[in-house]
Design an enzyme around this catalytic site. Structure first.
Site, PDB file in Angstrom:
ATOM      1  N   HIS A  74     -11.495   2.848  12.743  1.00 58.05           N
ATOM      2  CA  HIS A  74     -11.292   4.043  13.570  1.00 58.05           C
ATOM      3  C   HIS A  74     -10.609   3.706  14.871  1.00 58.05           C
ATOM      4  O   HIS A  74     -10.928   2.699  15.493  1.00 58.05           O
ATOM      5  CB  HIS A  74     -12.630   4.728  13.870  1.00 58.05           C
ATOM      6  N   TYR A 205     -17.782  13.478  21.269  1.00 55.75           N
ATOM      7  CA  TYR A 205     -18.687  13.534  22.420  1.00 55.75           C
ATOM      8  C   TYR A 205     -18.541  14.920  23.021  1.00 55.75           C
ATOM      9  O   TYR A 205     -17.434  15.284  23.469  1.00 55.75           O
ATOM     10  CB  TYR A 205     -18.290  12.488  23.459  1.00 55.75           C
ATOM     11  N   PRO A 296     -27.400   3.720  24.012  1.00 58.91           N
ATOM     12  CA  PRO A 296     -26.426   3.750  22.901  1.00 58.91           C
ATOM     13  C   PRO A 296     -25.070   4.347  23.291  1.00 58.91           C
ATOM     14  O   PRO A 296     -24.138   4.276  22.498  1.00 58.91           O
ATOM     15  CB  PRO A 296     -27.116   4.621  21.841  1.00 58.91           C
ATOM     16  N   LYS A 300     -22.483  -0.325  22.383  1.00 55.87           N
ATOM     17  CA  LYS A 300     -22.254  -1.716  22.791  1.00 55.87           C
ATOM     18  C   LYS A 300     -23.340  -2.711  22.368  1.00 55.87           C
ATOM     19  O   LYS A 300     -23.086  -3.920  22.325  1.00 55.87           O
ATOM     20  CB  LYS A 300     -22.136  -1.791  24.326  1.00 55.87           C
ATOM     21  N   TYR A 391     -13.918   0.900  25.908  1.00 56.19           N
ATOM     22  CA  TYR A 391     -14.593   1.486  24.749  1.00 56.19           C
ATOM     23  C   TYR A 391     -14.476   0.578  23.518  1.00 56.19           C
ATOM     24  O   TYR A 391     -15.444   0.329  22.818  1.00 56.19           O
ATOM     25  CB  TYR A 391     -13.968   2.854  24.468  1.00 56.19           C
TER      26      TYR A 391
HETATM   27  P1  RFL Z   1     -32.872  -6.613  16.881  1.00 55.77           P
HETATM   28  O1  RFL Z   1     -31.916  -5.892  15.990  1.00 55.77           O
HETATM   29  O2  RFL Z   1     -33.911  -5.798  17.581  1.00 55.77           O
HETATM   30  O3  RFL Z   1     -33.573  -7.742  16.010  1.00 55.77           O
HETATM   31  C1  RFL Z   1     -34.681  -8.459  16.483  1.00 55.77           C
HETATM   32  C2  RFL Z   1     -35.446  -9.014  15.291  1.00 55.77           C
HETATM   33  O4  RFL Z   1     -36.540  -9.811  15.760  1.00 55.77           O
HETATM   34  C3  RFL Z   1     -37.705  -9.516  15.005  1.00 55.77           C
HETATM   35  N1  RFL Z   1     -38.876  -9.883  15.803  1.00 55.77           N
HETATM   36  C4  RFL Z   1     -39.646 -10.972  15.565  1.00 55.77           C
HETATM   37  N2  RFL Z   1     -39.563 -11.929  14.628  1.00 55.77           N
HETATM   38  C5  RFL Z   1     -40.512 -12.924  14.641  1.00 55.77           C
HETATM   39  N3  RFL Z   1     -41.551 -12.947  15.543  1.00 55.77           N
HETATM   40  C6  RFL Z   1     -41.648 -11.997  16.492  1.00 55.77           C
HETATM   41  N4  RFL Z   1     -42.659 -12.041  17.365  1.00 55.77           N
HETATM   42  C7  RFL Z   1     -40.690 -10.958  16.532  1.00 55.77           C
HETATM   43  N5  RFL Z   1     -40.493  -9.861  17.334  1.00 55.77           N
HETATM   44  C8  RFL Z   1     -39.400  -9.233  16.882  1.00 55.77           C
HETATM   45  C9  RFL Z   1     -37.576  -8.015  14.743  1.00 55.77           C
HETATM   46  O5  RFL Z   1     -38.382  -7.619  13.638  1.00 55.77           O
HETATM   47  C10 RFL Z   1     -36.078  -7.892  14.455  1.00 55.77           C
HETATM   48  O6  RFL Z   1     -35.784  -8.096  13.091  1.00 55.77           O
HETATM   49  O7  RFL Z   1     -32.114  -7.425  18.038  1.00 55.77           O
HETATM   50  P2  RFL Z   1     -30.627  -8.075  18.079  1.00 55.77           P
HETATM   51  O8  RFL Z   1     -30.395  -8.986  16.914  1.00 55.77           O
HETATM   52  O9  RFL Z   1     -30.490  -8.575  19.451  1.00 55.77           O
HETATM   53  O10 RFL Z   1     -29.629  -6.837  17.860  1.00 55.77           O
HETATM   54  C11 RFL Z   1     -29.523  -5.808  18.805  1.00 55.77           C
HETATM   55  C12 RFL Z   1     -29.117  -4.495  18.103  1.00 55.77           C
HETATM   56  O11 RFL Z   1     -30.028  -4.227  17.063  1.00 55.77           O
HETATM   57  C13 RFL Z   1     -29.070  -3.319  19.091  1.00 55.77           C
HETATM   58  O12 RFL Z   1     -28.491  -3.723  20.315  1.00 55.77           O
HETATM   59  C14 RFL Z   1     -28.258  -2.147  18.531  1.00 55.77           C
HETATM   60  O13 RFL Z   1     -28.902  -1.557  17.435  1.00 55.77           O
HETATM   61  C15 RFL Z   1     -28.003  -1.093  19.618  1.00 55.77           C
HETATM   62  N6  RFL Z   1     -27.302   0.101  19.090  1.00 55.77           N
HETATM   63  C16 RFL Z   1     -25.938   0.087  18.907  1.00 55.77           C
HETATM   64  N7  RFL Z   1     -25.216  -1.033  19.161  1.00 55.77           N
HETATM   65  C17 RFL Z   1     -23.867  -1.057  18.909  1.00 55.77           C
HETATM   66  O14 RFL Z   1     -23.227  -2.097  19.157  1.00 55.77           O
HETATM   67  N8  RFL Z   1     -23.201   0.024  18.380  1.00 55.77           N
HETATM   68  C18 RFL Z   1     -23.859   1.184  18.099  1.00 55.77           C
HETATM   69  O15 RFL Z   1     -23.236   2.134  17.580  1.00 55.77           O
HETATM   70  C19 RFL Z   1     -25.277   1.263  18.372  1.00 55.77           C
HETATM   71  N9  RFL Z   1     -25.997   2.363  18.059  1.00 55.77           N
HETATM   72  C20 RFL Z   1     -28.055   1.230  18.743  1.00 55.77           C
HETATM   73  C21 RFL Z   1     -27.364   2.360  18.215  1.00 55.77           C
HETATM   74  C22 RFL Z   1     -29.464   1.279  18.879  1.00 55.77           C
HETATM   75  C23 RFL Z   1     -30.162   2.424  18.531  1.00 55.77           C
HETATM   76  N10 RFL Z   1     -31.577   2.426  18.734  1.00 55.77           N
HETATM   77  C24 RFL Z   1     -32.507   2.685  17.729  1.00 55.77           C
HETATM   78  C25 RFL Z   1     -32.076   1.903  19.976  1.00 55.77           C
HETATM   79  C26 RFL Z   1     -28.064   3.491  17.845  1.00 55.77           C
HETATM   80  C27 RFL Z   1     -29.467   3.550  18.007  1.00 55.77           C
HETATM   81  C28 RFL Z   1     -30.165   4.792  17.595  1.00 55.77           C
END
Ligand code: RFL
Length: 401
Positions: A74, A205, A296, A300, A391
């Site tokens: 995109h 948006y 979100p 990023k 962006y």
């Molecule tokens: P994660 O994905 O939270 O993974 C962490 C992992 O650690 C595990 N864990 C443990 N394991 C062992 N022992 C423990 N004590 C533990 N405690 C936790 C967890 O079970 C999990 O598997 O962190 P990571 O890898 O740093 O990744 C970060 C991303 O997941 C996050 O920043 C994004 O999802 C944010 N985000 C978006 N980011 C983008 O770049 N583009 C997007 O379009 C975007 N949309 C979003 C999003 C986050 C959202 N939410 C739910 C906050 C949309 C939403 C709705």
């Protein structure tokens, strides 16, 4: 049971899995320990917008095959306000850099598969409960798996804390060693996932007097939506009919354009921004959401998490390869400028799009500023070029890994 490895990785989210795949391919022994089950992490729907730099990095490591085959590229997004619509062709404005839209849970699935297929060690259902000896030579992680499995101690050279915002790694750093920077925003987002095709080929948006609405692409049959809501709101206040009518009204769409489908998820997101400095202590390195979270807005979070993992991988390779024994010292300082740049953009974007809270005495004034910013985005080539650059994210790092 006691195991030993070079790098112990806490958490099998995007950050931990990217790091594990790269280390494994470079022949650096590592073990990933994850609190949840494999099916849980492979079904956790969150992000979807993957930046050019992230895609290029994954491609270089042979980790982007499915993303490139099944994701959609995109290069433009649309803004809607006061009955007006305009698109920003950000790929053209940002020197041919674009996004891929590919759900986070699919990327996690692909990364788990490639790591395990190559013989990687990954222990699911192994929550880490303590990190000891971070200031010594051989830290130890203690895991307490579910009943029926033995507790595990994992001894290592370094710990990569990739366990998200609520994990244990950051908490293991002694008080006073990290400085936290935090902001709570004065509005919430209801995040909705629905079984309905996108109503447009673009991310939309929409700024509306009732509040922001976002139309985010995920797959041909699943779309994510966001609706601004008051702080403290709960999903129970949002029956499906209320969600669809708010989306139609705020996005300026008819039910024929945006067809209601089954709503499979609705959560109110805590709109919080947070960064710790430094992102390392002793032999612990905090990676991704463990060190910083971002709203979100702007998509990023996952991209930053993967960029941190890349930075740490580069430095671990230099350390073990003998190229630079001190390479790890500079990890945090190398990550933080990118993180603050993304925070600044996300904050700008939030305040571009959100109706100021009615209780704010200057809300009418703030609203006029938003309209002026949107008009500049529509009319000024320089302004829209700056938006596009932030962006779609910075180009990749110059030193190839
Ligand atoms: P994660 O994905 O939270 O993974 C962490 C992992 O650690 C595990 N864990 C443990 N394991 C062992 N022992 C423990 N004590 C533990 N405690 C936790 C967890 O079970 C999990 O598997 O962190 P990571 O890898 O740093 O990744 C970060 C991303 O997941 C996050 O920043 C994004 O999802 C944010 N985000 C978006 N980011 C983008 O770049 N583009 C997007 O379009 C975007 N949309 C979003 C999003 C986050 C959202 N939410 C739910 C906050 C949309 C939403 C709705």
């Amino acid at each position: 049971m006691r195991l030993g490895t070079r790098v112990a990785i806490v958490g099998a989210g995007p950050a931990g899995l990217v790091l594990a795949n790269v280390l494994q391919r470079a022949g650096i022994d590592c073990v990933v320990v994850e609190r949840q089950t494999r099916s849980y992490v492979e079904a956790r729907a969150r992000a979807g917008l993957i930046e050019h730099r992230t895609v290029e990095f994954l491609r270089r490591h042979g980790l982007a095959e499915r993303l490139l085959a099944e994701g959609a590229e995109h290069g433009s997004c649309e803004f809607r306000f006061q009955g007006e619509r305009f698109s920003i062709p950000y790929r053209d404005l940002a020197g041919d850099r674009s996004h891929y839209v590919y759900p986070q849970q699919f990327l996690v699935r692909d990364l788990v598969e490639s790591y395990l297929d190559a013989g990687g060690k990954l222990l699911f259902s192994h929550p880490v409960v303590a990190l000891d000896g971070l200031d010594g030579d051989r830290p130890v992680l203690r895991c307490e798996p579910a009943e029926g499995s033995q507790p595990l101690e994992l001894e290592c050279d370094f710990v990569a804390g990739c366990d998200g915002f609520h994990g244990v790694s950051r908490q293991a750093v002694p008080d006073g060693r990290l400085r936290a920077f935090s902001k709570h925003h004065e509005f919430g987002w209801l995040a909705v996932l629905a079984e309905t095709p996108p109503a447009s080929e673009q991310i939309i948006y929409a700024l509306h007097e009732d509040g922001f609405a976002g139309h985010m692409l995920r797959t041909p049959s699943v779309t994510r939506f966001y609706l601004q809501c008051p702080v403290g709101d709960v999903p129970e206040n949002w029956p499906d009919e209320r969600i669809w009518s708010a989306l139609w009204r705020r996005l300026g769409m008819t039910p024929e354009e945006l067809k209601p489908g089954e709503i499979t998820e609705k959560n109110v997101l805590d709109m919080r921004s947070f960064v710790v400095e430094p992102m390392q202590h002793g032999r612990l390195f905090l990676v991704g959401d463990a060190a910083h979270i971002i709203t979100p807005a702007g998509g990023k979070g996952m991209n930053l998490a993967i960029a941190d993992a890349e930075e740490l991988a580069v430095r671990l390779l230099a350390h073990y390869g003998g190229a630079d024994a001190d390479a790890l010292d500079g990890y945090s300082a190398a990550c933080l400028p990118r993180i603050w740049q993304a925070q600044e953009f996300s904050h700008w974007m939030l305040h571009l799009l959100h109706s100021p809270a009615a209780r704010q005495t200057d809300s009418d004034f703030m609203h006029r500023l938003q309209l002026s910013r949107l008009a500049q985005l529509r009319d000024s080539a320089t302004y829209s070029m700056m938006f596009s650059d932030s962006y779609v994210g910075a180009p990749g790092r110059s030193s190839e890994l």
